[in-house]
Design an enzyme around this catalytic site. Structure first.
Site, PDB file in Angstrom:
ATOM      1  N   GLY A  23       0.512  18.672  16.221  1.00  0.00           N
ATOM      2  CA  GLY A  23       0.129  19.926  16.871  1.00  0.00           C
ATOM      3  C   GLY A  23       0.500  21.140  16.036  1.00  0.00           C
ATOM      4  O   GLY A  23       1.541  21.146  15.384  1.00  0.00           O
ATOM      5  N   ASP A  53       8.474  21.489  20.035  1.00  0.00           N
ATOM      6  CA  ASP A  53       9.224  20.763  21.067  1.00  0.00           C
ATOM      7  C   ASP A  53      10.714  20.651  20.767  1.00  0.00           C
ATOM      8  O   ASP A  53      11.500  20.352  21.659  1.00  0.00           O
ATOM      9  CB  ASP A  53       8.646  19.358  21.248  1.00  0.00           C
ATOM     10  CG  ASP A  53       7.252  19.399  21.829  1.00  0.00           C
ATOM     11  OD1 ASP A  53       6.975  20.318  22.626  1.00  0.00           O
ATOM     12  OD2 ASP A  53       6.437  18.533  21.488  1.00  0.00           O
TER      13      ASP A  53
END
Lengths: 412, 412
Positions: free
Chosen positions: A15, A150
Site C-alpha cells: 500500500g 500500520d
C-alpha cells in the site's frame, strides 16, 4: 562478502503512503552521494514492484533525477511514484523456475544491489529472495527498506510512513471534535481508522490528550476483544459527561468469537494475500448505537487520505524516511545483505539510529500495540502511549503547491 | 433610518465551516475598527445561535477579544466558536409571543444591531426577524452574513466557506488520484462529496483539469438526472482508456423518478447484527459497479473534513470571509438593514466588492450550478466551471500548529 561492483534496482511494494517516495528519494540520494561512480553504477527503478521487474519494466533513476528540485518534489509526492504491486513470491522449492528467471534478469542488467521498499508482505519477498540467493552462485546484496502506515513491523521502533498517517489522523480528529462541539443535541460520532491487526493508527488519534487535552472520548484497538454491551455502557457514560461524544475505532476490532465488527457490511472479499477486506466497522457501530441508545449518531471512515494526505505529512517522518533510504545504501556499500533497515530509538532526547537486522526475523510477524499503552478498561490509550507517539508527528510538511493545488512528481 | 446607538449581537447558525470563525472575526474587527466607542457599544456573541440567545446565553466578545493573537487564532479555527443551532423561527403571525420575547431581550441588553452568520436556513431567520421588526416600534439593524460550504445562496458570486471546502476536496482528490495510480489492476474509485441540492463542491473536485490536467474521469452533479445504465457505460469507456478510474459524485444525485441514488439502491447486505445496511451514494454505486462490471471498486466518503479541515483552508476564502464580516459592520453603521452581504465579482482580474441585498429575495432559494458549467453528456464539468472556481482556492492557510497539532481557539 567481497565488494560488489554493479548496478542497483529499487522497487516499491504494498500500500502507498505519504512518505514512501521520500524513502525512494533517500535511496537515490544515497546512491548519488556515497557510491556514485564507485560500487554502484546505474540505479534502476522497477515499475510496479517485482511484478514489473519480471517484465523488465525498468526506469533509469540515476539519469531521471538530475536535479535537487526533482528529488524534493518526489519527497513531497504521496503514493508510490514507481507504482506498486501485491505479488506474493512462490514458496522456496515450489517454483525454482521463477527465481531462476529473476536471477537471469539480475545478470542481464548486471544488478548486484536490490532494494525493496515495503511493509510486511514486501519483507516476505525480501526474505524469500534472500534465502534463495544464499544457495545460489550469483552474489548480490538484498535489502528491505521499511514503509507502512500500520507501524506493525517488528524489530524497529516505528516505520516510515506511520508518522505522517498518525499526524493526519490526529489533526483531522482534532478538527472533527471541534466540528462536533457546535451543537447541544446529544450525538455520537464514530471515526473509523485503518489498522487490520495492530491499533497504532487508532492510538494516534488520541495524541492530543498530552498536548492540549483534546482527544476522542473512547478509543478501541484490535489488540482488545470488542464487547458490544461494554461499548454501549462506555458510550452512555460518556454522554452523561458531555453531549458530543467522539469514538475512535480500528477497522480491525473483533468480537470474542473472532468475527470482525465490520463483517457483514462487506462481501467477504480477500486481497491477494488472503487478508479479509474490511470496511464498515464504523457503520456497523453507528447502526448499533442508533438501535440501542437512539441518539443522533454518525460514522466517518477516514479512508485513503490516511495514507496519501501528503499535504499534512509529518516533517519528522519525511526526514526519517529519507534517512532510512540513505541508510540502506550505506549498509549495502558495507556489504550488509539479507536485512531490513530498522530504526532504534535512543534513551533520553528523541533520536534514531538506523541498524540492519536479519529480514527473516522480521517478515510475517506483527508488532502489536504494547499492553502498557492500553488502559485497563480497554477503551483508551495511556499517556505513555501518547508520549511515545508524539515525537513522530512533529513538524508540518505541507508539500509543494502550485496555483492553489498540490504539485506532485509523476514518473511518466 | 436615524443613527442608532446601542449594543450588537452576533450569532453563528447552521453547519460549521472552516471559515465561519473568520467571518466572526471580521465582525469583531469591524466593530473594533470602525464603530468602537461610536454607534456600537458592546458586541455580544450568542451561544448556539438564536436558540442560545433566547436563553440569554451571551458572551461579551468586545471584552474577550483583547488581542490580535486571539483574533488570528479564531480565524484559523474550524467549526463555529460560538456554537450553532438548527432552529427554524415560527411563521409570522403564528407565534407573536416568540418574537415579542425576542424583542424584550433586545431591549434588555440594549441591542440595536443583529448580525447572523449562516446559510440558507439562517437567512430565513434573518428574513423573518426583518419582516417582524418592520411593523414594530423597536428600531434595529438586522443583517445576514453568509456562510455555507454548499455555495448555494443566490444573489452572491459565491459564499464564504465554500472556497476552503473546495480547496480541501480538490487537493484531496488529487492525492487520491495519485494513490489509485499505483496498481495496474483495473479499479474504480468513487468519491462521494457533500451537496444535497447543488453540485458546486463536487464540481470543485475537477479544478485540477485547468491547472495540471489531473481530475476525476467522471463527475456527476445533482443538477442532472442520474442514469445507472449511462453510468455503467461511462465507467466502461473510462476503463478502456486507463486502469485507475476515479469518479466524483454528489451525495444528492437522483434517479429520474426523484429517488436519491443513496437511498434507492437495495444492497441486501446486513451488518453483524442483522441490521439492513443503508448505503450512502458512493457505497450504492460501489456495489452497483461490483455487481455489473465486476472489477475492483471502492468508495470514499469525504465526510466532515470537507467542512472542518482548517489545516488546508483557502487563504483567499479566509481573507474574503473576514472582509464579509467587516463589510456587514460597515453597512450596519451606514444604516443598512434587512439585507444579506453579497459578494460581486468584478470583470477582468479577480476582485470582489461587497454589496448588501434584500434578504427576503435570498432566503429559501437555491443557486444551482450553471448549465454552461456542465458538459452536454452530464458526466463532467466544463473548463469554464474550473476557471470560475480556480480563484477561490488560491493560497494555503494551514492554520496554527503547536507541538505537531493544530491549535484552535476554544471559547470557554
Amino acid at each position: 562478502m567481497n565488494q560488489l561492483y554493479g548496478n542497483a534496482v529499487v522497487g516499491q511494494s504494498g500500500g502507498p503512503t505519504a512518505a514512501i517516495n521520500a524513502t525512494l528519494a533517500g535511496v537515490i540520494r544515497g546512491v548519488k552521494e556515497h557510491i556514485d561512480g564507485g560500487l554502484i553504477g546505474t540505479l534502476y527503478g522497477m515499475r510496479n514492484g517485482i511484478d514489473g521487474f519480471m517484465k523488465e519494466r525498468l526506469i533509469n533513476l540515476s539519469a531521471y533525477f538530475d536535479s535537487e528540485e526533482k528529488l524534493q518534489l518526489l519527497e513531497h509526492t504521496p503514493a508510490a511514484a514507481l507504482g506498486s504491486c501485491r505479488k506474493k513470491l512462490p514458496k522456496l522449492g515450489e517454483n525454482d523456475a521463477f527465481y531462476e528467471s529473476m536471477i537471469e534478469l539480475f545478470k542481464k542488467y548486471n544488478i548486484r544491489y536490490f532494494f525493496y521498499i515495503g511493509g510486511n508482505d514486501s519483507m516476505d519477498t525480501v526474505a524469500k529472495l534472500s534465502a534463495y540467493t544464499k544457495s545460489h552462485s550469483y552474489e548480490m546484496v538484498i535489502l528491505g527498506v521499511p514503509k507502512t502506515i500500520d507501524n506493525d513491523l517488528v524489530g524497529t521502533d516505528h516505520t516510515p510512513g506511520f508518522g505522517s498517517a498518525a499526524k493526519y489522523i490526529c489533526a483531522t480528529v482534532q478538527e472533527i471534535i471541534r466540528d462536533c462541539a457546535v451543537y447541544t443535541v446529544p450525538a455520537v460520532t464514530i471515526v473509523e481508522i485503518m489498522g487490520r491487526d495492530a491499533g497504532w493508527l487508532t492510538a494516534a488519534s488520541a495524541i492530543g490528550r498530552v498536548v492540549n487535552g483534546i482527544a476522542p472520548d473512547l478509543v478501541y484497538l484490535p489488540e482488545r476483544t470488542f464487547d458490544m454491551e461494554r461499548f454501549f455502557s462506555d458510550v452512555r457514560a460518556a454522554l452523561e459527561k458531555h453531549p458530543n461524544v467522539v469514538v475512535a475505532v480500528s477497522e480491525g476490532i473483533r468480537f470474542a468469537d473472532g468475527r470482525y465488527v465490520g463483517e457483514g457490511t462487506q462481501t467477504g472479499a480477500t486481497d491477494a494475500f488472503g487478508h479479509a477486506y474490511l470496511a464498515g466497522t464504523g457503520k456497523a457501530l453507528e447502526l448499533a448505537v442508533k438501535a440501542e441508545i437512539g441518539c443522533k449518531v454518525r460514522s466517518i471512515e477516514l479512508n485513503l487520505p490516511q495514507r496519501c494526505a501528503a499535504h499534512l505529512a509529518s516533517a519528522t517522518d519525511l526526514c526519517e524516511s529519507v534517512s532510512t533510504g540513505r541508510a540502506a545504501v550505506k549498509c549495502a556499500g558495507e556489504g550488509t545483505s539479507r536485512c531490513m533497515i530498522t530504526a532504534q530509538r535512543e534513551e533520553g532526547e528523541y533520536r534514531l539510529t538506523f541498524v540492519p537486522r536479519d529480514v527473516s526475523e522480521i517478515a510475517n510477524k506483527i508488532k502489536y500495540v504494547d499492553d502498557s499503552f492500553i488502559n485497563p478498561e480497554g477503551n483508551h490509550v495511556t499517556d505513555a502511549c501518547c508520549h511515545y507517539l508524539l515525537p513522530l508527528i512533529q513538524g508540518e510538511a505541507h508539500g509543494c503547491f502550485e496555483n492553489g493545488l498540490p504539485k506532485h512528481l509523476i514518473l511518466e
